[in-house]
Design an enzyme around this catalytic site. Structure first.
Site, PDB file in Angstrom:
ATOM      1  N   SER A 150       0.967  -1.221  -0.139  1.00  0.00           N
ATOM      2  CA  SER A 150      -0.075  -0.135  -0.219  1.00  0.00           C
ATOM      3  C   SER A 150       0.985   1.465  -0.202  1.00  0.00           C
ATOM      4  CB  SER A 150      -1.060  -0.003   1.200  1.00  0.00           C
ATOM      5  OG  SER A 150      -1.734   0.834   1.179  1.00  0.00           O
ATOM      6  N   THR A 151       1.021   2.042   0.944  1.00  0.00           N
ATOM      7  CA  THR A 151       1.681   3.031   1.055  1.00  0.00           C
ATOM      8  C   THR A 151       3.183   2.913   0.885  1.00  0.00           C
ATOM      9  OG1 THR A 151       0.242   3.920   2.807  1.00  0.00           O
ATOM     10  CG2 THR A 151       2.027   5.299   2.424  1.00  0.00           C
ATOM     11  N   HIS A 177      -2.682  -0.837  -3.466  1.00  0.00           N
ATOM     12  CA  HIS A 177      -3.952   0.179  -2.942  1.00  0.00           C
ATOM     13  C   HIS A 177      -3.767   1.352  -3.726  1.00  0.00           C
ATOM     14  CE1 HIS A 177      -4.307  -2.268   1.011  1.00  0.00           C
ATOM     15  NE2 HIS A 177      -4.891  -3.023  -0.040  1.00  0.00           N
ATOM     16  N   MET A 270      -0.113   0.862   5.232  1.00  0.00           N
ATOM     17  CA  MET A 270      -0.922   1.239   6.316  1.00  0.00           C
ATOM     18  C   MET A 270      -2.096   0.191   6.466  1.00  0.00           C
ATOM     19  SD  MET A 270      -2.265   5.341   6.275  1.00  0.00           S
ATOM     20  CE  MET A 270      -2.914   5.035   4.711  1.00  0.00           C
ATOM     21  N   ASP A 273      -4.290  -5.019   5.902  1.00  0.00           N
ATOM     22  CA  ASP A 273      -4.503  -5.969   4.987  1.00  0.00           C
ATOM     23  C   ASP A 273      -3.460  -7.194   4.527  1.00  0.00           C
ATOM     24  OD1 ASP A 273      -6.103  -7.067   2.646  1.00  0.00           O
ATOM     25  OD2 ASP A 273      -5.580  -5.212   1.078  1.00  0.00           O
TER      26      ASP A 273
END
Length: 328
Positions: A150-151, A177, A270, A273
């Site tokens: 993600s991030t 994401h 973050m 998941d």
């Protein structure tokens, strides 16, 4: 818009807005004077645009920067800003200071708070020299590599995937994401850098060695058996996941279809998941690798897997490609 963004941020008890700049030049001056923990900036600014601002600020003093951008036509610029060192971006629902702008308030606060914990560095961790593929004397230990991130993900994948050699023996599937409208463009950029074929996944594609499938924003990526073949499957369901696509859905499907012959990789991001999906892979006898805290932009997703006792190894990003290849 600056006023509304300030109001959004100051709703959080953990955030103090210490300055507001009208353009890129003033932002550079204020950043030097106020030494903020995080900077938010638009891509379209007078005098110095967002990309040039990120580059200039990173050259002067690295600060976590969150880009706020309206989606229309800004995909290339957003990816360029991330390459320049921005840690994340938030998609504006409108370019105007209307009530719709408040729709992004929770996401903005969450991403700014996470960015404050990101390490300050001028550029992503440098990739090691392209490792050689270990010689396979038998059928190998895995039939699929699945990656969740993600991030910090756009930067991380650009360091890991190009290190895989052209003779990489299994397919790779990834969930990153990103908002709708960015994944196809990002896959094309990653494909240009890689010896493997990188594409945005479509429904019904054969999962072949040497192909990297990136889940399209807005749809879950999973696998289905079709006789002796395995094909990709895209679906809006399940509808109750915090993210679509979800790392958990991809990992769960890989464990169901490939059993113990799965290498799951959880990189920077973050939230949690990937934790439940990692548990499914481990329950079937597969292997889980997590990115080490020292190289994560946000040590959230890997931490959740580590603390659940599901990680077989915690690996710095510059050594992740080698670690994956040793396990396939």
């Amino acid at each position: 818009v600056r006023k509304v963004v300030s109001q959004m941020l100051q709703r959080s008890p953990f955030i103090e807005v210490v300055g507001v700049a009208r353009d890129g030049e003033e932002a550079l001056e204020l950043a030097a004077e106020l030494d903020p923990d995080v900077i938010t900036c638009d891509l379209n600014m007078p005098l110095i645009d967002g990309i040039a601002f990120v580059r200039a600020q990173m050259a002067r003093r690295p600060v976590p920067i969150v880009i706020i951008s309206i989606a229309a036509g800004a995909g290339e610029q957003v990816l360029a800003a991330l390459d320049a060192g921005a840690v994340d971006f938030v998609q504006k629902p409108t370019a105007l200071a209307t009530e719709r702008l408040m729709d992004m308030a929770d996401e903005l606060v969450e991403k700014v708070t996470a960015a404050a914990r990101a390490p300050r560095r001028t550029a992503p961790v440098a990739a090691a020299a392209t490792p050689s593929m270990p010689r396979r004397t038998g059928p190998g230990k895995a039939d699929i590599v699945v990656i969740g991130v993600s991030t910090g993900g756009p930067q991380a994948l650009k360091l890991v995937v190009p290190q895989f050699p052209a003779d990489f023996p299994v397919p790779v599937a990834m969930v990153l994401h990103m908002p709708i409208g960015y994944t196809q463009m990002y896959a094309e950029k990653l494909n240009e850098m890689s010896a493997l074929t990188v594409c945005e996944a479509e429904d019904g594609l054969e999962a072949t060695a040497g192909t990297v499938f990136l889940a399209p924003a807005g749809r879950h990526l999973s696998f289905k058996r079709d006789g002796d073949l395995v094909r990709t499957h895209l679906d809006l369901r399940p509808l109750d996941t915090p993210h679509r696509p979800a790392v958990d859905v991809l990992f769960h499907s890989a464990a169901d279809v490939f059993g113990e012959r799965v290498v799951g990789v959880v990189l920077t991001g973050m939230g949690a998941d990937g934790r439940e999906g990692a548990a499914w892979i481990k329950a079937r006898g597969g292997c889980i690798l997590t990115e080490a805290e020292s190289t994560c932009v946000v040590y959230g997703m890997p931490r959740s897997v580590d603390e659940a006792g599901l990680s077989d190894a915690s690996v710095p990003l510059d050594r992740m490609a080698q670690a994956i290849m040793e396990r396939v």
